[in-house]
Design a protein around this motif. Structure first.
Motif, PDB file in Angstrom:
ATOM      1  N   UNK A  46       2.119   5.123  -2.064  1.00  0.00           N
ATOM      2  CA  UNK A  46       2.799   4.960  -3.005  1.00  0.00           C
ATOM      3  C   UNK A  46       2.374   5.099  -4.554  1.00  0.00           C
ATOM      4  N   UNK A  47       1.302   5.741  -4.202  1.00  0.00           N
ATOM      5  CA  UNK A  47       0.186   6.138  -5.491  1.00  0.00           C
ATOM      6  C   UNK A  47      -0.259   4.527  -7.016  1.00  0.00           C
ATOM      7  N   UNK A  48      -0.212   5.168  -7.934  1.00  0.00           N
ATOM      8  CA  UNK A  48      -0.063   4.196  -8.520  1.00  0.00           C
ATOM      9  C   UNK A  48       1.356   2.818  -8.644  1.00  0.00           C
ATOM     10  N   UNK A  49       2.109   2.791  -8.156  1.00  0.00           N
ATOM     11  CA  UNK A  49       3.184   2.322  -7.767  1.00  0.00           C
ATOM     12  C   UNK A  49       3.089   0.961  -7.126  1.00  0.00           C
ATOM     13  N   UNK A  50       2.055   0.546  -6.821  1.00  0.00           N
ATOM     14  CA  UNK A  50       1.594  -0.296  -5.258  1.00  0.00           C
ATOM     15  C   UNK A  50       1.030  -1.427  -6.322  1.00  0.00           C
ATOM     16  N   UNK A  51       0.936  -0.874  -8.042  1.00  0.00           N
ATOM     17  CA  UNK A  51      -0.655  -2.239  -8.614  1.00  0.00           C
ATOM     18  C   UNK A  51       0.037  -1.930  -9.909  1.00  0.00           C
ATOM     19  N   UNK A  59       3.802  -9.113  -3.577  1.00  0.00           N
ATOM     20  CA  UNK A  59       3.399  -8.840  -4.340  1.00  0.00           C
ATOM     21  C   UNK A  59       2.878  -7.485  -5.136  1.00  0.00           C
ATOM     22  N   UNK A  60       2.881  -7.273  -6.271  1.00  0.00           N
ATOM     23  CA  UNK A  60       1.420  -6.242  -7.282  1.00  0.00           C
ATOM     24  C   UNK A  60       0.404  -5.575  -6.782  1.00  0.00           C
ATOM     25  N   UNK A  61      -0.584  -5.754  -6.540  1.00  0.00           N
ATOM     26  CA  UNK A  61      -1.455  -6.187  -6.893  1.00  0.00           C
ATOM     27  C   UNK A  61      -2.425  -5.637  -7.758  1.00  0.00           C
ATOM     28  N   UNK A  62      -3.421  -6.517  -8.318  1.00  0.00           N
ATOM     29  CA  UNK A  62      -4.117  -6.298  -9.678  1.00  0.00           C
ATOM     30  C   UNK A  62      -5.654  -5.714  -9.331  1.00  0.00           C
ATOM     31  N   UNK A  63      -6.547  -5.257 -10.100  1.00  0.00           N
ATOM     32  CA  UNK A  63      -7.631  -4.669  -9.910  1.00  0.00           C
ATOM     33  C   UNK A  63      -8.302  -4.511 -11.605  1.00  0.00           C
ATOM     34  N   UNK A  64      -9.512  -4.883 -11.616  1.00  0.00           N
ATOM     35  CA  UNK A  64     -10.460  -5.202 -12.577  1.00  0.00           C
ATOM     36  C   UNK A  64     -11.137  -4.487 -12.043  1.00  0.00           C
ATOM     37  N   UNK A  65     -11.816  -2.881 -13.203  1.00  0.00           N
ATOM     38  CA  UNK A  65     -12.577  -2.279 -12.463  1.00  0.00           C
ATOM     39  C   UNK A  65     -13.478  -2.078 -13.632  1.00  0.00           C
ATOM     40  N   UNK A  66     -14.713  -3.012 -13.927  1.00  0.00           N
ATOM     41  CA  UNK A  66     -15.478  -2.150 -15.005  1.00  0.00           C
ATOM     42  C   UNK A  66     -16.982  -1.063 -13.855  1.00  0.00           C
ATOM     43  N   UNK A 116      -8.151   6.183  -5.599  1.00  0.00           N
ATOM     44  CA  UNK A 116      -7.874   4.951  -5.239  1.00  0.00           C
ATOM     45  C   UNK A 116      -6.192   4.262  -4.796  1.00  0.00           C
ATOM     46  N   UNK A 117      -6.799   3.866  -3.748  1.00  0.00           N
ATOM     47  CA  UNK A 117      -5.888   3.815  -2.593  1.00  0.00           C
ATOM     48  C   UNK A 117      -5.768   2.273  -2.787  1.00  0.00           C
TER      49      UNK A 117
END
Length: 288
Positions: A74-79, A106-113, A98-99
């Motif tokens: 899915x690459x980035x399409x899942x997010x 629903x699409x996943x939402x990440x916040x990475x710092x 990132x996998x």
């Protein structure tokens, strides 16, 4: 190789140990003259870099992230498009992948710092909807699996030879500053699957565990820390090779065995195998 020492006496566990009093005020001597033979030894005095007080972070949203960050079919399409990475490190210098975890309607939402000076860190992430905060000056190999509504934070100046972190849904993991993590170490937070009573059908593992590895903890090779509920390892402690920790452990302790127990208290460690008295005193003042 690091050195372990006794906090009460400052005596090294090994050759060349030096004794000093636990509560004694030690005034560092004046640095040797630049032309003196001792100047080079003085310059090698190891002191962890202080955390950066200000991070000038740039927020990079999903569509701006390079495609080589994303693995899987899915690459980035899942997010979610609002997923983002905040960093002050040039994107081309980051060694991360990132996998997506399996989508659940629903699409996943990440916040990475991401902190600064992460060029020596290799990090692979299996992510659902999660928040990750990695500190400055990290190094080594980090493998992360974070599920829905989980969080992971690391302090600054922590090195990881080979660390795997699994954080279940609604759980959190906090790793302190200046930790030393050997290869084959696993941090598992949460059960990942439901356990229920056969008699009543009620799920009995509905806790939302939190794992806290405090500052300046040394996790030995192939050790495992499992937090099925609240679990904390106190600052300055040493977890021995192959230990299995499932409950709170006090600070400045030598922790061994499976299940783990405290073998000795009032001990801590230094990254150098043969630290000086000044180096030991710096660690004692900061973490013990």
């Amino acid at each position: 190789c690091a050195a372990a020492y006794i906090v009460d006496t400052g005596q090294l566990r090994g050759r060349g140990g030096r004794a000093f009093v636990h509560n004694e005020e030690v005034t560092p001597p004046t640095a040797p003259h630049a032309d003196s033979p001792g100047k080079r030894a003085w310059d090698r005095l190891w002191i962890s870099p202080a955390p950066n007080p200000i991070r000038l972070m740039k927020k990079i949203f999903l569509e701006e992230l390079p495609s080589f960050f994303f693995k899987g079919t899915l690459g980035s399409k899942a997010f979610d498009p609002e997923s983002c990475i905040e960093t002050n490190t040039p994107v081309d210098c980051l060694k991360i992948s990132i996998t997506s975890a399996p989508p659940r309607g629903r699409k996943h939402k990440f916040q990475i710092r991401l902190g600064s000076n992460l060029q020596s860190l290799r990090c692979s992430m299996l992510l659902a909807s999660t928040a990750i905060d990695l500190g400055d000056n990290l190094s080594g190999n980090l493998r992360i699996s974070c599920w829905d509504d989980s969080s992971l934070r690391t302090g600054d100046c922590t090195s990881m030879s080979q660390l795997r972190v699994v954080v279940d849904s609604l759980c959190s993991c906090d790793i302190g500053a200046d930790c030393l993590i050997s290869d084959g170490v696993l941090l598992q937070v949460g059960n990942q699957h439901a356990v229920f009573s056969v008699e009543t059908g009620n799920v009995i593992n509905n806790d939302k565990p939190k794992l806290s590895i405090n500052d300046h903890v040394w996790l030995g090779r192939n050790s495992t820390i499992i937090a099925a509920s609240e679990c904390s390892i106190g600052s300055g402690s040493i977890v021995g090779l192959g230990a299995l920790v499932t409950k709170d452990m006090p600070p400045t302790s030598l922790i061994v065995g499976a299940p783990a127990y405290v073998l000795r208290q009032n001990v801590s460690w230094h990254r150098s195998r043969f630290p000086t008295s000044l180096q030991i005193d710096e660690i004692r003042k900061r973490y013990c």
